[in-house]
Design a protein around this motif. Structure first.
Motif, PDB file in Angstrom:
ATOM      1  N   HIS A 194     -13.016  -4.775   8.300  1.00 11.80           N
ATOM      2  CA  HIS A 194     -12.046  -5.111   9.301  1.00 11.80           C
ATOM      3  C   HIS A 194     -12.084  -6.114  10.388  1.00 11.80           C
ATOM      4  O   HIS A 194     -11.242  -6.835  10.692  1.00 11.80           O
ATOM      5  CB  HIS A 194     -11.774  -3.805  10.142  1.00 11.80           C
ATOM      6  CG  HIS A 194     -11.306  -2.647   9.201  1.00 11.80           C
ATOM      7  ND1 HIS A 194      -9.984  -2.564   8.667  1.00 11.80           N
ATOM      8  CD2 HIS A 194     -12.080  -1.484   8.872  1.00 11.80           C
ATOM      9  CE1 HIS A 194      -9.922  -1.271   8.118  1.00 11.80           C
ATOM     10  NE2 HIS A 194     -10.973  -0.652   8.222  1.00 11.80           N
ATOM     11  N   LEU A 252      -6.458  -0.284   0.695  1.00 14.53           N
ATOM     12  CA  LEU A 252      -7.596   0.282   1.000  1.00 14.53           C
ATOM     13  C   LEU A 252      -8.769  -0.311   0.021  1.00 14.53           C
ATOM     14  O   LEU A 252      -8.274  -0.101  -1.123  1.00 14.53           O
ATOM     15  CB  LEU A 252      -7.567   1.696   0.845  1.00 14.53           C
ATOM     16  CG  LEU A 252      -9.055   2.469   0.953  1.00 14.53           C
ATOM     17  CD1 LEU A 252      -9.391   2.133   2.445  1.00 14.53           C
ATOM     18  CD2 LEU A 252      -8.982   3.971   0.593  1.00 14.53           C
ATOM     19  N   THR A 309       1.903   2.892  -2.199  1.00  9.87           N
ATOM     20  CA  THR A 309       1.757   3.997  -3.295  1.00  9.87           C
ATOM     21  C   THR A 309       0.629   4.889  -2.688  1.00  9.87           C
ATOM     22  O   THR A 309      -0.004   6.097  -3.521  1.00  9.87           O
ATOM     23  CB  THR A 309       1.396   3.621  -4.776  1.00  9.87           C
ATOM     24  OG1 THR A 309       0.287   2.692  -4.398  1.00  9.87           O
ATOM     25  CG2 THR A 309       2.652   2.897  -5.226  1.00  9.87           C
ATOM     26  N   GLY A 326       0.761  -1.365   0.184  1.00 10.05           N
ATOM     27  CA  GLY A 326       0.053   0.082  -0.070  1.00 10.05           C
ATOM     28  C   GLY A 326       0.865   1.002  -0.089  1.00 10.05           C
ATOM     29  O   GLY A 326       0.224   2.377   0.341  1.00 10.05           O
ATOM     30  N   MET A 335      -1.520   6.738   3.416  1.00  8.93           N
ATOM     31  CA  MET A 335      -0.993   6.157   4.640  1.00  8.93           C
ATOM     32  C   MET A 335       0.400   5.484   4.352  1.00  8.93           C
ATOM     33  O   MET A 335       1.424   5.594   5.148  1.00  8.93           O
ATOM     34  CB  MET A 335      -1.769   5.295   5.116  1.00  8.93           C
ATOM     35  CG  MET A 335      -2.898   5.947   6.314  1.00  8.93           C
ATOM     36  SD  MET A 335      -1.790   6.729   7.350  1.00  8.93           S
ATOM     37  CE  MET A 335      -1.274   5.610   8.560  1.00  8.93           C
ATOM     38  N   ALA A 338      -8.536   2.939  12.304  1.00  8.52           N
ATOM     39  CA  ALA A 338      -9.797   3.359  12.612  1.00  8.52           C
ATOM     40  C   ALA A 338     -10.284   3.374  14.017  1.00  8.52           C
ATOM     41  O   ALA A 338      -9.258   3.557  14.850  1.00  8.52           O
ATOM     42  CB  ALA A 338     -10.582   2.222  11.860  1.00  8.52           C
TER      43      ALA A 338
HETATM   44  N1  LIG Z   1      -9.485   6.708   9.993  1.00 11.13           N
HETATM   45  C1  LIG Z   1      -9.716   7.382   9.063  1.00 11.13           C
HETATM   46  O1  LIG Z   1     -10.377   8.316   9.310  1.00 11.13           O
HETATM   47  C2  LIG Z   1      -9.213   6.882   7.802  1.00 11.13           C
HETATM   48  C3  LIG Z   1      -9.569   7.557   6.691  1.00 11.13           C
HETATM   49  C4  LIG Z   1      -9.153   7.115   5.549  1.00 11.13           C
HETATM   50  C5  LIG Z   1      -8.484   5.906   5.302  1.00 11.13           C
HETATM   51  N2  LIG Z   1      -8.393   5.121   6.458  1.00 11.13           N
HETATM   52  C6  LIG Z   1      -7.493   3.838   6.681  1.00 11.13           C
HETATM   53  O2  LIG Z   1      -6.363   4.062   6.054  1.00 11.13           O
HETATM   54  C7  LIG Z   1      -5.916   2.715   5.469  1.00 11.13           C
HETATM   55  C8  LIG Z   1      -5.123   3.287   4.342  1.00 11.13           C
HETATM   56  O3  LIG Z   1      -5.948   4.270   3.307  1.00 11.13           O
HETATM   57  P1  LIG Z   1      -5.298   5.296   2.269  1.00 11.13           P
HETATM   58  O4  LIG Z   1      -6.024   6.384   2.604  1.00 11.13           O
HETATM   59  O5  LIG Z   1      -4.017   5.424   2.577  1.00 11.13           O
HETATM   60  O6  LIG Z   1      -5.754   4.736   0.983  1.00 11.13           O
HETATM   61  P2  LIG Z   1      -5.005   5.109  -0.374  1.00 11.13           P
HETATM   62  O7  LIG Z   1      -4.429   6.502  -0.570  1.00 11.13           O
HETATM   63  O8  LIG Z   1      -6.287   4.592  -1.398  1.00 11.13           O
HETATM   64  O9  LIG Z   1      -4.065   3.781  -0.590  1.00 11.13           O
HETATM   65  C9  LIG Z   1      -4.406   2.535  -0.738  1.00 11.13           C
HETATM   66  C10 LIG Z   1      -3.252   1.612  -1.152  1.00 11.13           C
HETATM   67  O10 LIG Z   1      -3.595   0.224  -1.311  1.00 11.13           O
HETATM   68  C11 LIG Z   1      -3.190  -0.177  -2.510  1.00 11.13           C
HETATM   69  N3  LIG Z   1      -4.072  -1.150  -3.039  1.00 11.13           N
HETATM   70  C12 LIG Z   1      -5.525  -1.008  -3.016  1.00 11.13           C
HETATM   71  N4  LIG Z   1      -6.052  -2.311  -3.313  1.00 11.13           N
HETATM   72  C13 LIG Z   1      -4.892  -3.183  -3.702  1.00 11.13           C
HETATM   73  C14 LIG Z   1      -4.884  -4.391  -4.309  1.00 11.13           C
HETATM   74  N5  LIG Z   1      -5.992  -5.227  -4.653  1.00 11.13           N
HETATM   75  N6  LIG Z   1      -3.759  -4.861  -4.510  1.00 11.13           N
HETATM   76  C15 LIG Z   1      -2.729  -4.386  -4.265  1.00 11.13           C
HETATM   77  N7  LIG Z   1      -2.552  -3.127  -3.674  1.00 11.13           N
HETATM   78  C16 LIG Z   1      -3.767  -2.379  -3.528  1.00 11.13           C
HETATM   79  C17 LIG Z   1      -3.198   1.076  -3.634  1.00 11.13           C
HETATM   80  O11 LIG Z   1      -2.447   0.888  -4.587  1.00 11.13           O
HETATM   81  P3  LIG Z   1      -2.649   1.501  -5.866  1.00 11.13           P
HETATM   82  O12 LIG Z   1      -1.901   2.921  -5.564  1.00 11.13           O
HETATM   83  O13 LIG Z   1      -1.695   0.635  -6.975  1.00 11.13           O
HETATM   84  O14 LIG Z   1      -4.188   1.845  -6.247  1.00 11.13           O
HETATM   85  C18 LIG Z   1      -2.533   1.996  -2.686  1.00 11.13           C
HETATM   86  O15 LIG Z   1      -1.167   1.742  -2.441  1.00 11.13           O
HETATM   87  C19 LIG Z   1      -7.168   2.021   5.258  1.00 11.13           C
HETATM   88  O16 LIG Z   1      -7.223   1.004   6.099  1.00 11.13           O
HETATM   89  C20 LIG Z   1      -8.325   3.119   5.478  1.00 11.13           C
HETATM   90  O17 LIG Z   1      -9.621   2.150   5.983  1.00 11.13           O
HETATM   91  C21 LIG Z   1      -8.724   5.531   7.746  1.00 11.13           C
END
Ligand SMILES: NC(=O)c1ccc[n+]([C@@H]2O[C@H](COP(=O)([O-])OP(=O)(O)OC[C@H]3O[C@@H](n4cnc5c(N)ncnc54)[C@H](OP(=O)(O)O)[C@@H]3O)[C@@H](O)[C@H]2O)c1
Length: 297
Positions: free
Chosen positions: A125, A77, A10, A8, A13, A108
């Motif tokens: 989750h 995500l 890229t 993840g 987080m 979360a």
């Molecule tokens: N507490 C909160 O308020 C809050 C808010 C937002 C998110 N979160 C949590 O934070 C975490 C990360 O979120 P984020 O905002 O960093 O998400 P993000 O920016 O969308 O990054 C998601 C990452 O997962 C990769 N990915 C998704 N599906 C994949 C798959 N099938 N195979 C391989 N790689 C995959 C993406 O790769 P690509 O770049 O190739 O797509 C990207 O690197 C999650 O657990 C989310 O629930 C929490």
């Protein structure tokens, strides 16, 4: 030097955690999807993050990528296909490679305490946690409440244009956990490098209520912010149900109705984090709500 494998990297987080790990002197190996545009990898390469392009379902490739790691960190995500299937494949590979520890993509509020069915994403989750608990690997779930950055972004709580703070339910003093993404990433990096980290670590940059947010926004902006009650939690539940029925099905992790489910859980309060582990790594400093609101001025 410890090697941490990150899936993840890229994303928002993942990129932050990679940087926080490198700042702490760890080696980082990022598993990215095959065909990821080179430009998206530049920032990782500049930090001497090793890149492995592989599909998470390519078991042998992922086992090889996990070999030698002291911890695998996931910041994936998505919905079932990602959080259960792809993250599950990553978990299986980490176990097969003999990695001692795994940090799942949780970040979360305490979804373990939220009633199943109230939040679609929390249900995913929880489903993954059951799988992780059965696996032969130690795990640490990082729980940080809501990302504090959302207060000046998508979260419809502090309504800057009309100087109101929206709340739902009976209690504007219900505390809510907020932590910035940077603080969460720094803490996650510490936990990834900590062989004694327990199964759950709870953090909050600040625990603050809607009334507290109104006071903070008033202080920071110099203009009075008042509370605005959206309605009862039952009313919010009805709005969520109707919006969900009217919204076309999509793979988006955060459709509007899902955002409302997060709001519901914030004001319902069962996922509030306690006790907090903020002091576990004493070198960390915590960003408060006022620091973030000041950026919106
Ligand atoms: N507490 C909160 O308020 C809050 C808010 C937002 C998110 N979160 C949590 O934070 C975490 C990360 O979120 P984020 O905002 O960093 O998400 P993000 O920016 O969308 O990054 C998601 C990452 O997962 C990769 N990915 C998704 N599906 C994949 C798959 N099938 N195979 C391989 N790689 C995959 C993406 O790769 P690509 O770049 O190739 O797509 C990207 O690197 C999650 O657990 C989310 O629930 C929490």
């Amino acid at each position: 030097m410890q090697l941490i494998v990150l899936a993840g990297a890229t994303g928002s987080m993942g990129g932050r955690i990679a940087q926080a790990l490198r700042q702490r002197g760890a080696s980082v190996r990022a598993i990215v999807r095959p065909g990821t545009h080179a430009k998206r990898l530049d920032v990782l390469r500049k930090q001497q993050v090793e890149i492995v392009e592989a599909d998470l379902h390519a078991h042998h490739d992922i086992v090889r990528a996990c070999e030698g790691a002291s911890c695998v960190v996931s910041t994936l995500l998505g919905l079932h296909e990602t959080l259960i299937d792809a993250q599950g494949a990553l978990l299986d590979a980490a176990v097969a490679a003999g990695v001692p520890r795994f940090i799942p993509s949780d970040y979360a509020m305490d979804f373990n305490k939220v009633t199943p069915g109230l939040n679609r994403n929390f249900d995913l989750h929880r489903e993954f946690k059951e799988r992780l608990d059965r696996a032969s690997i130690r795990s640490t779930s990082i729980l940080n409440g809501a990302f504090m950055n959302l207060l000046t972004g998508e979260a419809p709580l502090v309504l800057f244009k009309i100087h109101r703070v929206l709340y739902w339910g009976q209690n504007p003093d219900q505390l809510i956990d907020f932590t910035t993404m940077d603080d969460t990433a720094g803490f996650t990096a510490e936990a990834a490098l900590d062989p004694d980290a327990p199964p759950i670590l709870r953090i909050a940059g600040e625990q603050i209520s809607a009334a507290g947010l109104a006071a903070a926004a008033s202080q920071v902006s110099g203009k009075p912010f008042h509370l605005l009650r959206g309605g009862s939690l039952n009313r919010l539940q009805r709005i969520i149900r109707i919006t969900r029925v009217l919204t076309p099905a999509s793979d988006a992790p955060f459709p509007v109705w899902q955002g409302m489910q997060y709001l519901y859980c914030m004001f319902e309060g069962s996922g509030l984090l306690t006790p907090l582990d903020n002091q576990r790594y004493p070198n960390l400093r915590w960003t408060g709500v006022r620091d973030v609101l000041r950026q919106a001025k």
